[in-house]
Design a protein around this motif. Structure first.
Motif, mmCIF file in Angstrom:
data_model
loop_
_atom_site.group_PDB
_atom_site.id
_atom_site.type_symbol
_atom_site.label_atom_id
_atom_site.label_comp_id
_atom_site.label_asym_id
_atom_site.label_seq_id
_atom_site.Cartn_x
_atom_site.Cartn_y
_atom_site.Cartn_z
ATOM 1 N N SER A 9 0.834 -1.201 0.000
ATOM 2 C CA SER A 9 0.000 0.000 0.000
ATOM 3 C C SER A 9 0.872 1.256 0.000
ATOM 4 O O SER A 9 0.381 2.355 -0.246
ATOM 5 C CB SER A 9 -0.939 -0.001 1.207
ATOM 6 O OG SER A 9 -0.212 -0.081 2.413
ATOM 7 N N PHE A 41 -8.113 1.031 -7.617
ATOM 8 C CA PHE A 41 -7.856 2.104 -6.659
ATOM 9 C C PHE A 41 -9.183 2.675 -6.186
ATOM 10 O O PHE A 41 -10.108 2.845 -6.953
ATOM 11 C CB PHE A 41 -7.008 3.216 -7.283
ATOM 12 C CG PHE A 41 -5.577 2.844 -7.450
ATOM 13 C CD1 PHE A 41 -4.712 2.798 -6.367
ATOM 14 C CD2 PHE A 41 -5.096 2.495 -8.699
ATOM 15 C CE1 PHE A 41 -3.397 2.428 -6.508
ATOM 16 C CE2 PHE A 41 -3.774 2.123 -8.862
ATOM 17 C CZ PHE A 41 -2.923 2.096 -7.771
ATOM 18 N N LEU A 57 -5.784 0.436 -2.321
ATOM 19 C CA LEU A 57 -6.028 -0.439 -3.459
ATOM 20 C C LEU A 57 -6.951 -1.562 -3.019
ATOM 21 O O LEU A 57 -6.625 -2.330 -2.106
ATOM 22 C CB LEU A 57 -4.723 -1.032 -3.992
ATOM 23 C CG LEU A 57 -4.896 -1.942 -5.214
ATOM 24 C CD1 LEU A 57 -5.060 -1.102 -6.481
ATOM 25 C CD2 LEU A 57 -3.739 -2.895 -5.352
ATOM 26 N N THR A 95 3.848 3.505 -5.137
ATOM 27 C CA THR A 95 3.151 4.543 -5.896
ATOM 28 C C THR A 95 2.098 3.892 -6.783
ATOM 29 O O THR A 95 2.161 2.691 -7.071
ATOM 30 C CB THR A 95 4.131 5.326 -6.789
ATOM 31 O OG1 THR A 95 4.656 4.437 -7.772
ATOM 32 C CG2 THR A 95 5.254 5.951 -5.967
ATOM 33 N N ARG A 96 1.156 4.683 -7.223
ATOM 34 C CA ARG A 96 0.134 4.158 -8.149
ATOM 35 C C ARG A 96 0.782 3.604 -9.408
ATOM 36 O O ARG A 96 0.350 2.587 -9.935
ATOM 37 C CB ARG A 96 -0.878 5.248 -8.515
ATOM 38 C CG ARG A 96 -1.885 5.479 -7.441
ATOM 39 C CD ARG A 96 -2.928 6.495 -7.888
ATOM 40 N NE ARG A 96 -3.909 6.649 -6.840
ATOM 41 C CZ ARG A 96 -5.205 6.482 -7.014
ATOM 42 N NH1 ARG A 96 -5.679 6.170 -8.200
ATOM 43 N NH2 ARG A 96 -6.042 6.632 -6.019
ATOM 44 N N GLN A 154 -1.402 4.073 -0.467
ATOM 45 C CA GLN A 154 -2.425 3.885 -1.499
ATOM 46 C C GLN A 154 -3.556 3.001 -0.969
ATOM 47 O O GLN A 154 -3.323 2.064 -0.216
ATOM 48 C CB GLN A 154 -1.817 3.209 -2.731
ATOM 49 C CG GLN A 154 -0.690 3.971 -3.371
ATOM 50 C CD GLN A 154 -1.145 5.294 -3.944
ATOM 51 O OE1 GLN A 154 -2.272 5.452 -4.403
ATOM 52 N NE2 GLN A 154 -0.247 6.260 -3.933
#
Length: 110
Positions: free
Chosen positions: A36, A109, A92, A39-40, A90
């Motif tokens: 998590s 996302f 996700l 980065t995207r 993140q």
């Protein structure tokens, strides 16, 4: 599809403990646990690895235990899954439990 090499504990039990979401790295044919905190842009090319098998997005991951049907599961910092959204990093969604033993793997996302 060539199976990604992986390390770690991949025995699923309980609330998804021991399962692992892997992501591609910048090195050819190299995989690492997704996090998590990635980065995207890094969270692409994900596969779900459990009990020596690899599942692509859109796959139904069977033979799990402790899932709650209809519940969404999230990626954790160590590549596992959790019913709780991460406190940082993140968010996700790894997938959704179809029943107590199967997860529909669809990384998205939030």
């Amino acid at each position: 599809m060539r199976q990604p090499p992986a390390t770690g504990n991949f025995n699923a039990h309980g609330d998804g403990a021991g399962t692992l979401v892997l992501r591609m790295t910048n090195e050819p044919n190299t995989w690492t646990p997704a996090s998590s905190h990635d980065t995207r842009d890094a969270l692409v090319g994900l596969v779900f690895h459990m009990n020596g098998k690899y599942y692509l997005p859109g796959s139904l991951v069977p033979n799990m235990t402790g899932l709650q049907a209809g519940r969404v599961y999230y990626l954790t910092a160590d590549g596992n899954i959790s019913r709780s959204s991460p406190a940082s990093g993140q968010t996700l969604i790894v997938g959704k439990a179809v029943d107590a033993t199967s997860l529909l793997f669809y990384p998205t996302f939030q």
